[in-house]
Motif scaffolding. Sequence first.
Motif, mmCIF file in Angstrom:
data_model
loop_
_atom_site.group_PDB
_atom_site.id
_atom_site.type_symbol
_atom_site.label_atom_id
_atom_site.label_comp_id
_atom_site.label_asym_id
_atom_site.label_seq_id
_atom_site.Cartn_x
_atom_site.Cartn_y
_atom_site.Cartn_z
ATOM 1 N N SER A 156 0.801 -1.214 0.000
ATOM 2 C CA SER A 156 0.000 0.000 0.000
ATOM 3 C C SER A 156 0.836 1.267 0.000
ATOM 4 O O SER A 156 2.017 1.270 0.369
ATOM 5 C CB SER A 156 -0.924 -0.013 1.227
ATOM 6 O OG SER A 156 -1.651 1.186 1.338
ATOM 7 N N THR A 175 2.701 0.274 4.285
ATOM 8 C CA THR A 175 2.563 -0.994 4.989
ATOM 9 C C THR A 175 2.343 -2.153 4.018
ATOM 10 O O THR A 175 1.894 -1.972 2.894
ATOM 11 C CB THR A 175 1.370 -0.991 5.969
ATOM 12 O OG1 THR A 175 0.143 -0.902 5.241
ATOM 13 C CG2 THR A 175 1.474 0.150 6.957
ATOM 14 N N LYS A 178 0.191 -5.688 4.472
ATOM 15 C CA LYS A 178 -0.790 -6.279 5.383
ATOM 16 C C LYS A 178 -1.031 -7.742 5.031
ATOM 17 O O LYS A 178 -1.039 -8.122 3.849
ATOM 18 C CB LYS A 178 -2.107 -5.502 5.341
ATOM 19 C CG LYS A 178 -1.981 -4.054 5.791
ATOM 20 C CD LYS A 178 -3.320 -3.349 5.721
ATOM 21 C CE LYS A 178 -3.193 -1.899 6.160
ATOM 22 N NZ LYS A 178 -2.369 -1.089 5.222
ATOM 23 N N TRP A 183 -3.872 -10.490 5.347
ATOM 24 C CA TRP A 183 -5.315 -10.569 5.553
ATOM 25 C C TRP A 183 -5.754 -12.025 5.701
ATOM 26 O O TRP A 183 -5.290 -12.898 4.960
ATOM 27 C CB TRP A 183 -6.063 -9.958 4.370
ATOM 28 C CG TRP A 183 -5.759 -8.515 4.111
ATOM 29 C CD1 TRP A 183 -4.676 -8.006 3.463
ATOM 30 C CD2 TRP A 183 -6.563 -7.390 4.475
ATOM 31 N NE1 TRP A 183 -4.731 -6.641 3.400
ATOM 32 C CE2 TRP A 183 -5.883 -6.223 4.003
ATOM 33 C CE3 TRP A 183 -7.786 -7.237 5.136
ATOM 34 C CZ2 TRP A 183 -6.395 -4.944 4.194
ATOM 35 C CZ3 TRP A 183 -8.285 -5.965 5.313
ATOM 36 C CH2 TRP A 183 -7.604 -4.838 4.851
ATOM 37 N N ILE A 224 -7.364 -8.261 9.481
ATOM 38 C CA ILE A 224 -5.939 -8.043 9.270
ATOM 39 C C ILE A 224 -5.167 -8.771 10.359
ATOM 40 O O ILE A 224 -5.286 -8.460 11.542
ATOM 41 C CB ILE A 224 -5.611 -6.543 9.279
ATOM 42 C CG1 ILE A 224 -6.331 -5.850 8.117
ATOM 43 C CG2 ILE A 224 -4.113 -6.313 9.187
ATOM 44 C CD1 ILE A 224 -6.229 -4.352 8.152
ATOM 45 N N GLN A 239 -1.741 -9.056 10.372
ATOM 46 C CA GLN A 239 -0.476 -8.364 10.649
ATOM 47 C C GLN A 239 -0.330 -7.180 9.716
ATOM 48 O O GLN A 239 -0.760 -7.228 8.562
ATOM 49 C CB GLN A 239 0.714 -9.313 10.470
ATOM 50 C CG GLN A 239 2.051 -8.721 10.903
ATOM 51 C CD GLN A 239 3.197 -9.722 10.780
ATOM 52 O OE1 GLN A 239 3.023 -10.817 10.245
ATOM 53 N NE2 GLN A 239 4.365 -9.348 11.260
ATOM 54 N N SER A 240 0.265 -6.107 10.214
ATOM 55 C CA SER A 240 0.570 -4.932 9.406
ATOM 56 C C SER A 240 2.040 -4.581 9.632
ATOM 57 O O SER A 240 2.461 -4.372 10.772
ATOM 58 C CB SER A 240 -0.334 -3.758 9.800
ATOM 59 O OG SER A 240 -0.063 -2.625 9.013
ATOM 60 N N ASN A 271 -6.814 0.305 8.618
ATOM 61 C CA ASN A 271 -5.612 -0.128 9.311
ATOM 62 C C ASN A 271 -4.399 0.633 8.781
ATOM 63 O O ASN A 271 -4.224 0.816 7.583
ATOM 64 C CB ASN A 271 -5.389 -1.628 9.103
ATOM 65 C CG ASN A 271 -4.320 -2.169 10.028
ATOM 66 O OD1 ASN A 271 -4.535 -2.275 11.232
ATOM 67 N ND2 ASN A 271 -3.176 -2.517 9.475
ATOM 68 N N GLY A 272 -3.570 1.109 9.700
ATOM 69 C CA GLY A 272 -2.382 1.859 9.319
ATOM 70 C C GLY A 272 -2.615 3.349 9.173
ATOM 71 O O GLY A 272 -1.669 4.093 8.924
ATOM 72 N N SER A 318 -0.832 5.315 14.953
ATOM 73 C CA SER A 318 -1.245 4.483 13.823
ATOM 74 C C SER A 318 -2.395 3.586 14.259
ATOM 75 O O SER A 318 -2.334 2.955 15.328
ATOM 76 C CB SER A 318 -0.064 3.638 13.333
ATOM 77 O OG SER A 318 -0.473 2.720 12.337
ATOM 78 N N ASN A 344 -4.485 0.440 14.623
ATOM 79 C CA ASN A 344 -4.300 -1.009 14.577
ATOM 80 C C ASN A 344 -5.682 -1.638 14.521
ATOM 81 O O ASN A 344 -6.356 -1.781 15.537
ATOM 82 C CB ASN A 344 -3.529 -1.465 15.826
ATOM 83 C CG ASN A 344 -3.212 -2.949 15.820
ATOM 84 O OD1 ASN A 344 -3.938 -3.753 15.244
ATOM 85 N ND2 ASN A 344 -2.127 -3.314 16.484
#
Length: 245
Positions: free
Chosen positions: A10, A14, A16, A18, A25, A27-28, A112-113, A128, A130
Motif C-alpha cells: 500500500s 505498509t 498487510k 489478511w 488483518i 499483521q501490518s 488499518n495503518g 497508527s 491497529n
Amino acid sequence: DDGKAVLSSSDDCTVKVWSMEDSSIKQSILHGATVWQCACMPNGDVLTACADNIARVWTRDPARMAPDAERQAQKEIAEQSVMAAYGKGSSSVPMEGTVDISEMHSTIGKKNGEIKCFREGASVFAYSWNAGARQWDKIGEVVGSNSEKKQYEGDQVFPKGEYDFIFDVDMGPTRGIGKLPYNKGQNPMEVAESFCSREQIHKSNIDEIRRFIIENSGGGGGAGGGGAARGARGLRPRVCGGRPG
C-alpha cells in the motif's frame, strides 16, 4: 503459506496480511516508504519492494531472521519516515485543530495503518490505527520543521541544500573532520554507504556510521526537527587501507 491469507502492499507504507476466513488483518508491517509490491516465496517468506529502493525479505523462521540490531534499525527507519512526513507538515496542523488525547479512545480509525495526530499538553503525537486490536499505536512526537535548518555547500555525493543535521565525523589525525549531512526520513544505511564512498574508506565502517546517525539524530524525533547536531560525539571509523571493496 497456509493458503488462508492474502498479502497487500500500500501507499500507506505498509504490507498487510489478511485472513481469508474473516477478512481481518492478521499483521501490518510498517516500511519507510510506499510499498510497491509484495510476494510470497515458496518457503513462506515474504518479499517486499519499497519506494526507498530497498527489497526486504520477511520470515517467521528464527534461523533466517536478521540480527536484533538490524530489525530494530528497520523499525526506527520506518518510524522516522512517518515522523518526517508529518514533521514537514506540522506547521499546517495547528495545536488548536488537533484532537485532544482524551478523545483518542472514542475515535475509530477508518482503515488499518491510518496515521492520526492527537494533542497531549503542549505536544502533538502521531498514532497508527491497529485495526486488529482496534486501538491506536503510538509512533512518536511530531516535531515541526520551523527550526532553522543548516545549509550544506554540497559535494560530489551529497547535494547542496538544507539539512536537519550536519555531523562532524572525526576521520583521524591525518584526515581531520568530515562533514556528514543528513535529513530525518533518509535511510541511515544508504547515507552511511554514500559517506564511505565519498571518503574512500572501507565498507566495514558502514554499520558503525549507520548506528552513529541513528543515535545522534534522536532515533526519529528528538533533535528538535531542525538544527545540526552541535557537539555530537565524534566518530572515528576504522579506516582500512585501499579503496572501498
